[in-house]
Design an enzyme around this catalytic site. Structure first.
Site: not given
Ligand code: PGA
Ligand code: ZN
Length: 436
Positions: A56, A174, A182-183, A225, A263, A306, A334, A359, A387-388, A411
């Site tokens: 993403s 994901h 997403q998380e 992930e 997130d 986030e 992010d 990142k 991480h990614r 993370k």
């Molecule tokens: P991504 O997701 O590495 O797929 O962009 C991780 C995040 O958004 O923190």
């Molecule tokens: Zn993110």
């Protein structure tokens, strides 16, 4: 191990030339290629890097250059970026001083000449940047985190190490047919607890979560992930209930020992001024979404939030920050900030965030990553190094960076080799720092 104490040797007058750079395609966690680079210095020291990329990814990130040649890897090969390393970067950087990382990175930025590393590829530049840093640390017989502290004079004391922020439930891009957000992570929030203890407590809780999900007739299959990605989850709020139950069953205290980090990766469900929550079959304006989020902040032990809004929805970020501040919850940028000092400065000036996700591949060199963290530190913004999702590798450089810049968290997902490599490195660093 223990060689970290060489950190105290002063290398400021020593030079060590880069003698060769080798680059190749390797597999990343998603089953597509990424770049691995091996850098060798004139004293024979070698360093390796394999760069990750996101699922993403934000629009403002450095370019991940892929081939677009549909006869290989569905167009996702990286031979073009590798050619850029061997044909364009190598002739310039071989012979340069590996101990002068800033100069090396500046030279590659100059050679690329675009704001988002579109001509050489952020993936090509970062692989060289990080491989040389790893080689320089080897050459100095020190640990990578110590080399970074030394090189950039980050002033980080190592008394407190980054703590785990462990993705427990994942959705969005994901995984399929699960939450819009997403998380949902378990974060270590107790002060003065060791990394090893926090990893254990959170992973015990993660295993309890599997039982809770099963009892709720949800699957425990995992996503990109390595976190649970249950299909058919009833709402975007439901994960909090399962996670609270898991913490309780593990015998820990929600909010005091383990908190939640979310997130949303909201750019992924934003279109034409609306946030489309498919799971809940409703489209919300930013104001409605902020009200929805506030109800969570009031109810649950949330430690950080986030990317709760889209990557260019600046004015609503500023509004959400007022709410987050009220609940004393750090608001992390992010996709908004993409580890980029210019976007971070804009976020600081517009009071849009109180924390930033880091990142390396969002910006594409070690130097720019550390500069971004230092700018955050100077303004009292917490950093979390991450991480990614799409293509991770076993390279744990991000952990050494997190330690060297004094990140509050790393993370990373809970399972799969490329994820646990990061926690294992963090636990190793804790042992090195404590001389155990
Ligand atoms: P991504 O997701 O590495 O797929 O962009 C991780 C995040 O958004 O923190
Ligand atoms: Zn993110």
């Amino acid at each position: 191990m223990g060689s970290y104490f060489n950190f105290f040797i002063n290398y400021s007058h020593v030079r060590m030339k880069i003698s060769s750079i080798q680059a190749q395609e390797i597999l990343a966690s998603g089953g597509y290629p990424t770049i691995e680079v091996i850098a060798t210095l004139e004293d024979g020291a070698q360093g390796r890097a394999s760069v990750p990329y996101g699922a993403s990814a934000g629009t403002h990130e450095a370019t991940v250059m892929t081939d677009g040649d549909m006869t290989r890897w569905n167009g996702k090969g990286m031979l073009r970026a590798i050619d850029n390393i061997t044909q364009k970067i190598v002739p310039v950087v071989v012979g340069m001083d590996a101990y002068d990382q800033r100069k090396l990175d500046q030279e590659m930025i100059r050679l690329d000449g675009t704001p988002n590393k579109a001509s050489l590829g952020g993936n090509a530049i970062l692989a060289v940047s990080v491989a040389v840093a790893n080689a320089a640390a080897r050459s100095k017989k020190t640990e990578l985190f110590a080399h970074i502290i030394d090189t950039y004079q980050t002033g980080v004391s190592l008394h407190t190490l980054p703590q785990p922020m462990v993705v427990a439930i994942e959705g969005g891009k994901h995984a399929d047919e699960t939450t819009d957000l997403q998380e949902y992570c378990f974060s270590a929030v107790r002060k003065n607890t060791s990394v090893v203890e926090n990893v254990r407590m959170i992973m015990e809780t993660y295993h309890q979560l599997a039982k809770v999900l099963k009892e709720n007739k949800l699957s425990t299959n995992v996503g990109n992930e390595g976190a649970f990605a249950p299909n058919g989850i009833p709402s975007n709020e439901a994960p909090f209930g399962y996670m609270l139950e898991a913490i309780k069953r593990s015998g820990y205290k929600a909010g005091e020992e383990i908190g939640f980090s979310i997130d949303a990766a909201a750019s992924e469900f934003y279109a034409a001024g609306k946030y489309d929550l498919k799971v809940e079959k409703r489209q919300l304006t930013a104001a409605e979404l902020i009200t929805y989020y506030e109800s969570w902040l009031a109810k649950y032990p949330i430690a950080t939030i986030e990317d709760m809004l889209a990557e260019d929805d600046w004015e609503n970020w500023t509004k959400l920050k007022v709410i987050a501040d009220k609940y004393k919850v750090p608001l992390i940028g992010d996709d908004l900030t993409v580890t980029n000092v210019d976007r971070l400065q804009r976020a600081i000036d517009s009071n849009a965030i109180s924390a930033i996700l880091i990142k390396l591949n969002q910006i594409g060199t070690l130097t720019e990553t550390v500069d971004c963290c230092m700018l955050a530190n100077r303004h009292g913004l917490m950093t979390t190094t991450s991480h990614r999702g799409g293509g991770e590798t076993n390279d744990a450089t991000m952990v050494d960076v997190a330690v060297a810049v004094g990140s509050a968290f790393i993370k990373v997902g809970p399972t799969r080799g490329e994820r646990v490599a990061k926690y294992n490195r963090l636990m190793e660093i804790e042992r090195i720092v404590n001389n155990k």
